[in-house]
Design a protein around this motif. Structure first.
Motif, short mmCIF file in Angstrom:
data_model
loop_
_atom_site.label_atom_id
_atom_site.label_comp_id
_atom_site.label_asym_id
_atom_site.label_seq_id
_atom_site.Cartn_x
_atom_site.Cartn_y
_atom_site.Cartn_z
N SER A 107 -106.47 -66.91 48.56
CA SER A 107 -107.23 -65.67 48.62
C SER A 107 -106.30 -64.47 48.43
CB SER A 107 -107.93 -65.56 49.97
OG SER A 107 -108.37 -64.24 50.21
N ALA A 108 -106.82 -63.45 47.75
CA ALA A 108 -106.05 -62.22 47.56
C ALA A 108 -106.12 -61.30 48.77
CB ALA A 108 -106.55 -61.47 46.32
N THR A 109 -106.93 -61.67 49.76
CA THR A 109 -107.03 -60.84 50.96
C THR A 109 -106.37 -61.47 52.18
OG1 THR A 109 -109.22 -61.77 51.44
CG2 THR A 109 -109.13 -59.70 50.20
N GLU B 170 -104.79 -66.58 42.32
CA GLU B 170 -105.89 -66.20 43.21
C GLU B 170 -107.05 -67.18 43.12
OE1 GLU B 170 -109.17 -62.61 43.94
OE2 GLU B 170 -107.83 -62.54 42.20
N ASP B 171 -107.54 -67.59 44.26
CA ASP B 171 -108.77 -68.37 44.36
C ASP B 171 -109.85 -67.47 44.94
OD1 ASP B 171 -110.85 -70.10 44.86
OD2 ASP B 171 -109.69 -71.54 46.01
N ASP B 172 -110.79 -67.08 44.12
CA ASP B 172 -111.89 -66.23 44.56
C ASP B 172 -113.18 -67.05 44.55
OD1 ASP B 172 -113.65 -64.23 45.18
OD2 ASP B 172 -113.45 -63.15 43.29
N ASN B 173 -113.44 -67.71 45.70
CA ASN B 173 -114.65 -68.52 45.84
C ASN B 173 -114.74 -69.60 44.76
OD1 ASN B 173 -117.04 -69.23 47.19
ND2 ASN B 173 -118.29 -67.98 45.81
N TRP C 200 -110.51 -69.12 39.66
CA TRP C 200 -109.08 -68.78 39.67
C TRP C 200 -108.79 -67.58 38.78
CZ3 TRP C 200 -105.60 -73.77 39.25
CH2 TRP C 200 -105.81 -74.57 40.36
N TRP C 201 -107.81 -66.78 39.23
CA TRP C 201 -107.31 -65.64 38.45
C TRP C 201 -105.79 -65.57 38.63
CZ3 TRP C 201 -111.30 -63.00 36.05
CH2 TRP C 201 -112.56 -63.16 36.58
N THR D 72 -103.26 -63.04 39.44
CA THR D 72 -103.51 -61.75 40.11
C THR D 72 -102.23 -61.18 40.72
OG1 THR D 72 -105.79 -62.38 40.60
CG2 THR D 72 -104.82 -60.68 42.00
N LYS E 86 -105.86 -54.91 43.78
CA LYS E 86 -105.27 -55.98 42.98
C LYS E 86 -105.53 -55.74 41.49
CE LYS E 86 -109.38 -58.87 43.68
NZ LYS E 86 -109.92 -60.07 44.35
N ARG F 86 -105.81 -58.12 37.87
CA ARG F 86 -105.89 -59.46 37.30
C ARG F 86 -105.40 -59.44 35.85
NH1 ARG F 86 -111.86 -60.79 39.91
NH2 ARG F 86 -111.09 -61.73 41.86
#
Length: 368
Positions: A141-143, A168-171, A174-175, A177, A190, A192
């Motif tokens: 997560s980016a947070t 980044e894994d956002d739900n 992937w990005w 980031t 952030k 990307r």
């Protein structure tokens, strides 16, 4: 010293001295003298003890009547992975955390205000393997990802802005980031990665999508910064948009091997600094990373990264590069007033004719 370890600076200084060396520096680096910073003895001792290259350079600007100097110290960190890629994920990551904490502590002792790590710094650059599921535990997560929380503590401890490039894994999506953490340990936002390569074994589109956050510029305590991740440096319009959005420093965290463009590594970010009137900071990882392909028994891939991190000022002057093979910290003391001074001198913004290009680009797009 093996050929692979030798930098341009090493080679030239072996051959030239005195006025000849000054003339080479004037033509190649943009100034006769590298303006080397005096580094503190403890940082030098610590870096030598740990086999880390520590280098520092400064960029001056003219004094102004209406603005005080805006002097900021930038830090670039390049490093290799620690454990082999067949070790458990948590072991690999923790070993890198330990190494990077040490590098950041040294940078902090030199008063670095804004520090950037290399692309996906907390993991091996496994994208050459063609495998995804096997490496999914590195995505975060980016947070509240492990590496983000780890760096947030260090940012707060040292009053330092830190740029943390991650997978980044956002739900489940992937990005590639870069997370920007401010000097209080808070996440400012952030960026990307906008442009993804499909070159040889690096087909990043198989892992994540092109960025969807545009060209953000982050207004930090120390200056306005942006992040142009790795392959994005090959796209002039990518650099342009960060400048139009007000960036004073653009970082280019990368993971690049010699066969994919070492010959123009020292050119693109330097050109961008000149064309857009800001500082550019190019960071590339070092070391050899070896991978066993799990889906093809007996097959392995090896990748050699060439480091060579450097900083360029908006007037085109640049620092020497860090080593091609060694972990390193480059400290650059810059006066951000130089950005506007160079823009005023060269007038590139005033003569850019962006409206004309916008019309012609629109015509080209309509024809496709």
């Amino acid at each position: 010293m093996e050929n692979r370890e030798r930098s341009i600076k090493n080679i030239i200084e072996d051959k030239l001295t005195g006025d000849q060396l000054k003339e080479f520096n004037r033509i190649y680096y943009g100034r006769e003298d590298h303006c080397t910073l005096k580094l503190n003895d403890e940082a030098i001792r610590k870096s030598e003890e740990d086999g880390i290259q520590l280098a520092g350079y400064s960029f001056k600007a003219a004094n102004e009547d209406t603005r005080p100097p805006r002097v900021v110290k930038l830090g670039l960190v390049q490093h290799s992975i620690v454990l082999t890629t067949d070790n458990p994920v948590h072991s690999q990551r923790n070993a890198i955390f330990y190494k990077v904490k040490n590098l950041i502590e040294i940078a902090a002792s030199e008063g670095v205000n804004i520090l950037c790590l290399q692309e996906t710094w907390a993991m091996p650059f496994f994208l050459c393997t063609g495998e995804k599921e096997a490496w999914s535990e590195f995505a975060e997560s980016a947070t509240n990802g492990l590496s983000v929380l780890f760096l947030a503590e260090l940012a707060k401890k040292h009053g330092m802005v830190i740029i943390s490039p991650i997978l980044e894994d956002d739900n489940g999506t992937w990005w590639n980031t870069a997370v920007v953490i401010n000097e209080e340990g808070r996440i400012l936002g952030k960026h990307r990665k906008n442009h993804l390569p499909s070159v040889g074994s690096f087909s990043e589109t198989a892992y994540y999508s092109p960025g969807d956050l545009g060209h953000a510029v982050f207004d930090t305590k120390y200056g306005r910064i942006a992040v142009n991740i790795c392959y994005g440096r090959h796209h002039a319009l990518n650099w342009l948009m960060f400048g139009l959005n007000g960036a004073e420093v653009v970082f280019n965290p990368s993971a690049t091997v010699a066969e994919f463009g070492e010959s123009f590594w020292g050119i693109e970010a330097r050109n961008a600094a000149v064309a857009n009137g800001y500082f550019t900071c190019s960071i590339n990882r070092v070391g050899t990373e070896e991978f066993t392909i799990k889906t093809e028994p007996g097959k392995s891939i090896s990748r050699n990264f060439y480091g060579s991190s450097y900083v360029t000022a908006p007037n085109g002057c640049r620092t020497p590069s860090l080593s091609r093979v060694t972990d390193g910290i480059l400290v650059a003391e810059v006066n951000l007033n130089l950005c506007r001074q160079v823009k005023d001198q060269w007038g590139f913004n005033m003569t850019s004719r962006l409206n004309e290009y916008a019309e012609e680009l629109n015509q080209v797009l309509l024809q496709k």
